[in-house]
Design an enzyme around this catalytic site. Sequence first.
Site, mmCIF file in Angstrom:
data_model
loop_
_atom_site.group_PDB
_atom_site.id
_atom_site.type_symbol
_atom_site.label_atom_id
_atom_site.label_comp_id
_atom_site.label_asym_id
_atom_site.label_seq_id
_atom_site.Cartn_x
_atom_site.Cartn_y
_atom_site.Cartn_z
ATOM 1 C CG PHE A 90 26.272 -43.911 -78.388
ATOM 2 C CD1 PHE A 90 25.144 -44.653 -78.130
ATOM 3 C CD2 PHE A 90 27.468 -44.579 -78.624
ATOM 4 C CE1 PHE A 90 25.201 -46.042 -78.114
ATOM 5 C CE2 PHE A 90 27.528 -45.969 -78.614
ATOM 6 C CZ PHE A 90 26.406 -46.702 -78.358
ATOM 7 C CD GLN A 110 36.812 -45.749 -75.930
ATOM 8 O OE1 GLN A 110 36.213 -46.525 -76.651
ATOM 9 N NE2 GLN A 110 36.713 -44.445 -76.067
ATOM 10 C CG HIS A 149 33.189 -49.402 -72.739
ATOM 11 N ND1 HIS A 149 32.130 -49.308 -71.864
ATOM 12 C CD2 HIS A 149 32.688 -49.086 -73.962
ATOM 13 C CE1 HIS A 149 31.042 -48.954 -72.541
ATOM 14 N NE2 HIS A 149 31.353 -48.810 -73.812
ATOM 15 C CG LEU A 167 30.741 -53.309 -74.649
ATOM 16 C CD1 LEU A 167 31.530 -52.246 -73.918
ATOM 17 C CD2 LEU A 167 30.863 -53.100 -76.153
ATOM 18 C CD GLU A 202 29.072 -44.152 -75.026
ATOM 19 O OE1 GLU A 202 30.229 -44.516 -74.759
ATOM 20 O OE2 GLU A 202 28.815 -43.224 -75.804
ATOM 21 N NE ARG A 214 32.290 -45.793 -75.523
ATOM 22 C CZ ARG A 214 32.214 -46.623 -76.555
ATOM 23 N NH1 ARG A 214 33.311 -47.107 -77.101
ATOM 24 N NH2 ARG A 214 31.044 -46.976 -77.028
ATOM 25 C CG HIS A 274 35.900 -50.977 -75.588
ATOM 26 N ND1 HIS A 274 35.242 -52.144 -75.860
ATOM 27 C CD2 HIS A 274 35.285 -50.013 -76.323
ATOM 28 C CE1 HIS A 274 34.257 -51.909 -76.729
ATOM 29 N NE2 HIS A 274 34.272 -50.633 -77.041
ATOM 30 N NE ARG A 317 36.174 -46.829 -80.813
ATOM 31 C CZ ARG A 317 35.005 -47.302 -80.385
ATOM 32 N NH1 ARG A 317 33.879 -46.703 -80.741
ATOM 33 N NH2 ARG A 317 34.950 -48.355 -79.604
#
Lengths: 587, 232
Positions: A119, A240, A242, A252, A255, A286, A353, A398
Site C-alpha cells: 500500500f 484526506q 482519496h 472509492l 489503493e 495519498r 474520503h 492517514r
Amino acid sequence: MKPVKRKFDAVIIGGGGAGLRAALQLSGSGLNVAVVSKVFPTRSHTVSAQGGITAALGNVTPDNWHWHMYDTVKGSDYLGDQDAIEFMCRHAAEAVIELEHMGLPFSRLDNGRIYQRPFGGQSMNYGGEQATRTCAAADRTGHALLHTLYQQNLRARTHFFDEYFALDLLRDADGYVLGVSALGIESGEALVIEARATLLATGGAGRIFRYSTNAHINTGDGLGMALRAGLALQDMEFWQFHPTGLPGSGSLISEGVRGEGGYLVNNQGERFMERYAPHAKDLASRDVVARAVALEIHAGRGCGPNGDVIHLKLDHLGAVLIKDKLPGIRELALRFAGVDPIDAPIPVVPTAHYMMGGIPTNLHGQVVMPARFGPEEPVPGLYAVGECACVSVHGANRLGGNSLLDLVVFGRAAGNHIIETLRDNPFPRVLPDNAAEAGLARLARWDQSGQGESVAEIRIALQTLMQTHCGVFRTEALLRDGLTQMDALETRLGAVRLTDTSRVFNTARIEALELENLFPVARATLVSALARTESRGAHAREDYPQRDDDHWLKHTLYSRDGDQIDTKPVRLKPLTVEPFLPKERTY
Amino acid sequence: MRFSIYRYDPEHDAQPRMQTYELDIEPAGNMLLDALLRIKDEQDSSLTLRRSCREGVCGSDGMNINGSNGLACITPLTGLKQPIAVRPLPGLPVIRDLVVDMTPLNQQYKSVEPWLNNADPAPEIERLQSPAQRAQLDGLVECIQCGCCSSACPSFWWNPDKFVGPAGLLAAYRYIADSRDQNTDARLDNLQDPYRLFRCHGIMNCVSVCPKGLNPTAAIGKIKTLLVKRST
C-alpha cells in the site's frame, strides 16, 4: 410524555468497526453494554472499506512494527502523536491475528498465512524499499471485518438499539458524561440511556462535501454532540482526498489497485507519478498522489471527453488477478463507470474520503480537553474511538490500511480502559432529572411545521460550499468567502421546516438532525483551515505552500464558542523508542 | 421518467396506495436510488426508504423493483420499464413506505449461530488456511444481509418463524465450509428438522434475485448432502 429510560454499564454510539470492537471487549468481560446505531450495524460505513488492514506480520516481505511506525509518522507529516502511533503499530499484529481467530475470512498465501499487499507510504527499513503490509480479504476487507465483529457481538449478547438516532450527551453539573438521549427511528419516541461510560464511535463526516467516498450516513453526529457539549475538535482542517474516487458517484477505488500493480496515467499516456514521487511513484502517500492528480487535470492533461479525470490503468494485471484480488473494484467500475478494468482504464478524480481530525482522545480512548492541569485532561465518563476520534495516529495524512487498524486497536483499548474504570468506580453518579432536556428540545424544534426551506436545499448548498471553498487546494480568500457564505446558510437553517409530521420512521426528521451535525463540522473545518497558515499533509494552502515546523508543529483545537482556535503540542515522544524527528518528506 | 411507488404511513393511511411521480432524470449513468433520493429531496420529503453506502455493499436498500427484488443503488434506470413500480420487499411487515421490518430475517440469521467455533487454544499466529480451503468460502462471505433472497422465497413467506431461509442458510453453510470451524456436527443438528432446512424446495428465486450474484440454493444443497452423508 416522559421518555423511556434504560440503564447499562456502558453505552456505545455507533455500530461500525470501532464501536463493535469496543462493545465486544465489554460484553466479553460480562458488562452490560448497549450499542446505539442509527442503522442496522452492518450498514455502517466500515463495510465499504476495501483494501485492507495494516500490520507488520511480515508474511510477504520482512517487516516489523518499528518500520510501520516510521511510515505512519512520516505519512502523518509529523503531526501524529508518536506515543499513540507506537501503541497502534506495536499492537497491530495481535489485533489482526485476533480478528483472524474470530473468523475473519482473510485471503491467503500459499503457506496458509494471511495475504498481504503493498500500500502507499509503506517501506522497509525506515524509508527503504516498498513494504507489503496490508492484510486483505480480497478487496472487501471492511465488509469482512464488520460482519465478523457483528457476529461476535451476537455471540457475546451485546444489546443492540438498531435504528436509534443519538441526540445529545447526558451530563451532570460536574461535567461527568452519564449516557445519551436518543430517538427511536421506527417508533418516533425518545429514549434516555443512562450509562457509567459513554463511547462515541460515530465515524466520519464526509458528507460535508458534495463529492465524497462516504456513505450517506457519514454526517458527523458524534462530532456535533461533542461540540454541543462544549468540547473542542482537534485538527479539523485535515481531510484526506482519496486520489481515486469515481467521478459522479464518488465511490472509492481502493489503493489496493495500485498496490496490486495498477498505475495512473494522464492524457499523454504518461505515468505521471514518476515525476511527483520518483521513488514510490503511484504508492506515494495519498495526499501526494491526490495533489498530483488535481495538478495534472488542472494543467490540461486530464483524460476523458472533458479532460476532467485521470485514468487508473490495471488491464495489464490480467483477468485472473483482477477477478481474484479485486472483484469488488471490478464490480464498482462496471456499474458506476461502465468500464471493465480487465480491458480499459478506470476514470478517477480526487474525492473527499477521511477525516484525520476529530474528538481529541488519549491512547485509552478517553476524550481529553484542556482544563485546569494541562491541555489533555480526561472528560470523565466519555470515550471516543475510530474516525470520529483524533488520538492522533493519522496526523495530517492517514496511510491507507491504518483506519481499520485504528478501529480495532483503539476500540479494544477503550474497552479495556472502561472495564478497569468501572471496576475501580463501582458506584454510579446520579443522573440529573433535566439531563436530557437539551437533546429533547432540539428534537421538538423539528415539530414546528409551516412554510420554509427544505433540509435538502440547505444540505446541498452546504456541501457545494465546502466542495468549492475547502477542497484539495485552499487559500485565505477562498476560505474567508466560504465562511461568510456559511454564516448566511446557517441563518437559513433556522427557517427550515419539515413537511413530514409522521412519528413513524420519519427519515425527513433524521436528515434534519443530521444537517444540524453537518453544519458545525463544516464550520470547524473552515475555521481550522483558515487558522493553519502552512501546508502540511492533506492541508494544502496555495498562499502558504511550505510546511512551517517553527510555528505549526502543533494541533489545532476548535471550539464552537466564538469559533475559537487553540493549539496544543504534538506528542513527539513515543512510549519506548526514540522519536522520529521532523524532516523533509519525499516519496 | 415515471415512477409508481408504494406508500403507507400507519399514522395517516388506512390502506397502502401506489403514488405516481414524474422526475426529469437522465436514465444513463443513474441508479434507481439516485432517482428515489431526488424525488425525496425535490418533490416529497415524506417518501421513506433506507439507504447508506449507495454502492451495493451495505444492504440497506433492498426493495421490489418492477416485480423483482434488488438493491436500488445498483439497479440502473436504463432498461427499467416505465412506470417503474417500486414496492417494499415482499413477505415482511411494512413499517412505512419502502421500509420493512427485518426482524424475522435477523432472528433466523442469529439462530444459525453465525460465528466461528474452534475449541483449540489459539495459536500465536493466524490459524492456517490454504488458498484452496479459503476458496471454499468464496460466494458465501460476500453476503450483505439485504434480505432480497429470503423475501423472494415462498417457503420463507409461509414459515418465516420456522424456515431459516436462504440468507440464514447461506450464513450457516459459510461456517460449515470454513476449515477453521469445528462445529459442523452441531450446526447440522441445528438444521435437521422438517422446517429449518428442508422447507427449501429449490425453486431458486433466491439465486435469481441476489444482487451480489450468490447462490444460496447451492449452499443449501451442500448442507442437505452433508446431512444425508452423516445419516448413512
